[in-house]
Design a protein around this motif. Sequence first.
Motif, PDB file in Angstrom:
ATOM      1  N   ILE A   1       3.633  -5.649   8.161  1.00  0.00           N
ATOM      2  CA  ILE A   1       2.319  -5.080   8.181  1.00  0.00           C
ATOM      3  C   ILE A   1       1.073  -6.196   8.751  1.00  0.00           C
ATOM      4  CG2 ILE A   1       0.576  -3.627   7.080  1.00  0.00           C
ATOM      5  CD1 ILE A   1       3.397  -2.236   7.306  1.00  0.00           C
ATOM      6  N   SER A   2       0.713  -5.837   9.948  1.00  0.00           N
ATOM      7  CA  SER A   2      -0.521  -6.805  10.222  1.00  0.00           C
ATOM      8  C   SER A   2      -1.707  -6.487   9.275  1.00  0.00           C
ATOM      9  CB  SER A   2      -0.714  -6.264  11.644  1.00  0.00           C
ATOM     10  OG  SER A   2      -1.996  -6.645  12.012  1.00  0.00           O
ATOM     11  N   ALA A   3      -2.449  -7.594   9.083  1.00  0.00           N
ATOM     12  CA  ALA A   3      -3.681  -7.525   8.349  1.00  0.00           C
ATOM     13  C   ALA A   3      -4.526  -6.374   8.966  1.00  0.00           C
ATOM     14  CB  ALA A   3      -4.489  -8.801   8.165  1.00  0.00           C
ATOM     15  N   ILE A   4      -4.630  -6.088  10.330  1.00  0.00           N
ATOM     16  CA  ILE A   4      -5.483  -5.274  10.850  1.00  0.00           C
ATOM     17  C   ILE A   4      -5.063  -3.685  10.441  1.00  0.00           C
ATOM     18  CG2 ILE A   4      -6.137  -4.301  13.151  1.00  0.00           C
ATOM     19  CD1 ILE A   4      -6.742  -6.999  13.235  1.00  0.00           C
ATOM     20  N   GLN A   5      -3.798  -3.551  10.334  1.00  0.00           N
ATOM     21  CA  GLN A   5      -3.223  -2.300   9.801  1.00  0.00           C
ATOM     22  C   GLN A   5      -3.452  -2.127   8.265  1.00  0.00           C
ATOM     23  OE1 GLN A   5       0.991  -3.454  11.163  1.00  0.00           O
ATOM     24  NE2 GLN A   5       1.293  -0.902  10.789  1.00  0.00           N
ATOM     25  N   PHE A   6      -3.397  -3.217   7.559  1.00  0.00           N
ATOM     26  CA  PHE A   6      -3.621  -3.086   6.274  1.00  0.00           C
ATOM     27  C   PHE A   6      -5.121  -2.741   5.737  1.00  0.00           C
ATOM     28  CE2 PHE A   6      -4.405  -5.115   1.817  1.00  0.00           C
ATOM     29  CZ  PHE A   6      -3.234  -4.317   1.242  1.00  0.00           C
ATOM     30  N   HIS A   7      -5.750  -3.196   6.453  1.00  0.00           N
ATOM     31  CA  HIS A   7      -7.438  -3.173   6.263  1.00  0.00           C
ATOM     32  C   HIS A   7      -7.914  -1.982   6.841  1.00  0.00           C
ATOM     33  CE1 HIS A   7      -8.235  -6.847   4.166  1.00  0.00           C
ATOM     34  NE2 HIS A   7      -7.317  -7.414   4.727  1.00  0.00           N
ATOM     35  N   GLN A   8      -7.238  -0.948   7.487  1.00  0.00           N
ATOM     36  CA  GLN A   8      -7.617   0.351   7.927  1.00  0.00           C
ATOM     37  C   GLN A   8      -7.700   1.199   6.603  1.00  0.00           C
ATOM     38  OE1 GLN A   8      -7.479   2.085  11.221  1.00  0.00           O
ATOM     39  NE2 GLN A   8      -7.972  -0.140  11.526  1.00  0.00           N
ATOM     40  N   SER A   9      -8.749   1.878   6.480  1.00  0.00           N
ATOM     41  CA  SER A   9      -9.152   2.565   5.131  1.00  0.00           C
ATOM     42  C   SER A   9      -8.205   3.616   4.961  1.00  0.00           C
ATOM     43  CB  SER A   9     -10.538   3.259   5.147  1.00  0.00           C
ATOM     44  OG  SER A   9     -10.644   4.020   6.452  1.00  0.00           O
ATOM     45  N   ASN A  10      -7.414   4.133   6.052  1.00  0.00           N
ATOM     46  CA  ASN A  10      -6.476   5.307   5.780  1.00  0.00           C
ATOM     47  C   ASN A  10      -4.872   4.840   5.629  1.00  0.00           C
ATOM     48  OD1 ASN A  10      -5.968   4.493   8.319  1.00  0.00           O
ATOM     49  ND2 ASN A  10      -6.343   6.622   9.023  1.00  0.00           N
ATOM     50  N   PHE A  11      -4.867   3.395   5.267  1.00  0.00           N
ATOM     51  CA  PHE A  11      -3.455   2.697   5.351  1.00  0.00           C
ATOM     52  C   PHE A  11      -2.548   3.225   4.521  1.00  0.00           C
ATOM     53  CE2 PHE A  11      -0.596  -0.456   3.814  1.00  0.00           C
ATOM     54  CZ  PHE A  11       0.342  -0.532   4.965  1.00  0.00           C
ATOM     55  N   VAL A  12      -3.098   3.641   3.143  1.00  0.00           N
ATOM     56  CA  VAL A  12      -2.136   4.162   2.170  1.00  0.00           C
ATOM     57  C   VAL A  12      -1.594   5.197   2.448  1.00  0.00           C
ATOM     58  CG1 VAL A  12      -1.997   4.728  -0.486  1.00  0.00           C
ATOM     59  CG2 VAL A  12      -3.175   2.507   0.325  1.00  0.00           C
ATOM     60  N   GLN A  13      -2.754   6.424   2.821  1.00  0.00           N
ATOM     61  CA  GLN A  13      -2.335   7.787   3.404  1.00  0.00           C
ATOM     62  C   GLN A  13      -1.432   7.478   4.344  1.00  0.00           C
ATOM     63  OE1 GLN A  13      -3.798  10.227   1.742  1.00  0.00           O
ATOM     64  NE2 GLN A  13      -2.128  11.358   2.815  1.00  0.00           N
ATOM     65  N   THR A  14      -1.359   6.814   5.326  1.00  0.00           N
ATOM     66  CA  THR A  14      -0.404   6.685   6.485  1.00  0.00           C
ATOM     67  C   THR A  14       0.843   6.472   5.902  1.00  0.00           C
ATOM     68  OG1 THR A  14      -2.300   5.752   8.071  1.00  0.00           O
ATOM     69  CG2 THR A  14       0.106   5.194   8.562  1.00  0.00           C
ATOM     70  N   VAL A  15       0.992   5.481   4.886  1.00  0.00           N
ATOM     71  CA  VAL A  15       2.287   5.198   4.175  1.00  0.00           C
ATOM     72  C   VAL A  15       2.857   6.274   3.763  1.00  0.00           C
ATOM     73  CG1 VAL A  15       3.494   3.649   2.545  1.00  0.00           C
ATOM     74  CG2 VAL A  15       1.799   2.742   4.046  1.00  0.00           C
ATOM     75  N   MET A  16       2.001   7.189   2.741  1.00  0.00           N
ATOM     76  CA  MET A  16       2.357   8.263   2.279  1.00  0.00           C
ATOM     77  C   MET A  16       2.744   9.260   3.202  1.00  0.00           C
ATOM     78  SD  MET A  16      -0.740   8.763  -0.646  1.00  0.00           S
ATOM     79  CE  MET A  16      -0.105  10.305  -1.235  1.00  0.00           C
ATOM     80  N   ASP A  17       2.245   9.538   4.294  1.00  0.00           N
ATOM     81  CA  ASP A  17       2.571  10.418   5.291  1.00  0.00           C
ATOM     82  C   ASP A  17       3.813  10.203   5.741  1.00  0.00           C
ATOM     83  OD1 ASP A  17       0.324  11.949   4.782  1.00  0.00           O
ATOM     84  OD2 ASP A  17      -0.727  11.191   6.482  1.00  0.00           O
ATOM     85  N   THR A  18       4.051   8.806   6.185  1.00  0.00           N
ATOM     86  CA  THR A  18       5.377   8.490   6.722  1.00  0.00           C
ATOM     87  C   THR A  18       6.451   8.581   5.920  1.00  0.00           C
ATOM     88  OG1 THR A  18       3.989   6.794   7.880  1.00  0.00           O
ATOM     89  CG2 THR A  18       6.612   6.658   8.076  1.00  0.00           C
ATOM     90  N   LEU A  19       6.226   8.318   4.500  1.00  0.00           N
ATOM     91  CA  LEU A  19       7.342   8.826   3.653  1.00  0.00           C
ATOM     92  C   LEU A  19       7.732  10.043   3.374  1.00  0.00           C
ATOM     93  CD1 LEU A  19       6.410   5.961   0.824  1.00  0.00           C
ATOM     94  CD2 LEU A  19       8.313   5.981   1.987  1.00  0.00           C
ATOM     95  N   GLN A  20       6.793  10.767   3.270  1.00  0.00           N
ATOM     96  CA  GLN A  20       6.866  12.381   3.376  1.00  0.00           C
ATOM     97  C   GLN A  20       7.702  12.908   4.590  1.00  0.00           C
ATOM     98  OE1 GLN A  20       3.358  14.779   2.431  1.00  0.00           O
ATOM     99  NE2 GLN A  20       4.637  16.036   1.214  1.00  0.00           N
TER     100      GLN A  20
END
Length: 279
Positions: free
Chosen positions: A118-137
Amino acid sequence: SKEKGGNSYHYYHPDMNKRSLHRLNLEVHLRKALERGEFEIYYQPIVDLRHGSVIGMESLVRWQHPDWGMVSPTEFIPLAEETGLIIPIGNWILKQSCMQNKEWQQKGLPPLVVSVNISAIQFHQSNFVQTVMDTLQESGLAPDRLCLEITENVAMNNVPYIIETLQKLKVLGVRLSIDDFGTGYSSLSYLKRFHVHTLKIDQSFIRDISSDEDNAAIVTALIAMSRQLKIKSLAEGVETMDQLHFLIAQGCDEIQGNVFSKPIPASDFEHLIKNNKQL
Ligand code: C2E
Ligand code: CA
Ligand code: CA
Ligand code: CA
């Protein structure tokens, strides 16, 4: 050229050198690479030293350009970060990695944890956690079958945001590893605070572990420290049996490197697991 006070800015500077032309060309092609399906994920096995068996894999992106051939991620990832293209590309890598791991699980392969950079740019996106949740789902992958690799430099600034984000990821149940450990700037006290699962000891320390006493001392200390903190130690870029024996003697938990397997296409990885390759 751009003249002072005037508006005679031209995109092409006479002094634009070969290097920036190359970069521009690369960027134009990188913008189209995703939709053209030019990316592929390779997987490098991660081996547990106690049992000698594969427990997971790092997902490493490859760009196969139709004319240029393979472009190294060390060349295009920094460019993708500068241009923001790392967001769609990174999302694709995350999704692809999760779907592939789920597919292997459904095929009856032993449980594997996929590690995604995970690049720092990705990590610092405000919706990063949501993206991970969506991807897992979307993929149906269990959270503890996904590990996010971040570098120490992610933790350099905006500590409250980082702690909040890592706390959310912890609640979600995904794993976390610190990549290239020892090459960046991190405060050791963060390691516990950040709920890190694995510390990846950078390959620059492993390379001449057998000949360089300082590197041997650093690696020994990092393995001991990890054990004390109840964090798993993983040595990266292990190439020789000498290095491997040193790491086993020090009680390192996991290794990754050409001594076992280089990164390989998904079909080769599946083959390797089905044949139950052991260290
Ligand atoms: P990294 O995350 O530290 O990845 C480990 C690199 O070490 C990989 O290079 C891998 O092929 C290489 N390696 C593994 N075993 C050995 C070994 O025994 N000897 C040597 N000399 N090298 C070994 P690769 O695939 O070229 O990737 C380079 C870097 O590009 C990665 O370093 C990472 O920073 C970045 N990268 C690669 N894939 C991705 C990705 O999907 N997303 C992001 N954000 N970055 C990526
Ligand atoms: Ca990595
Ligand atoms: Ca690394
Ligand atoms: Ca690296």
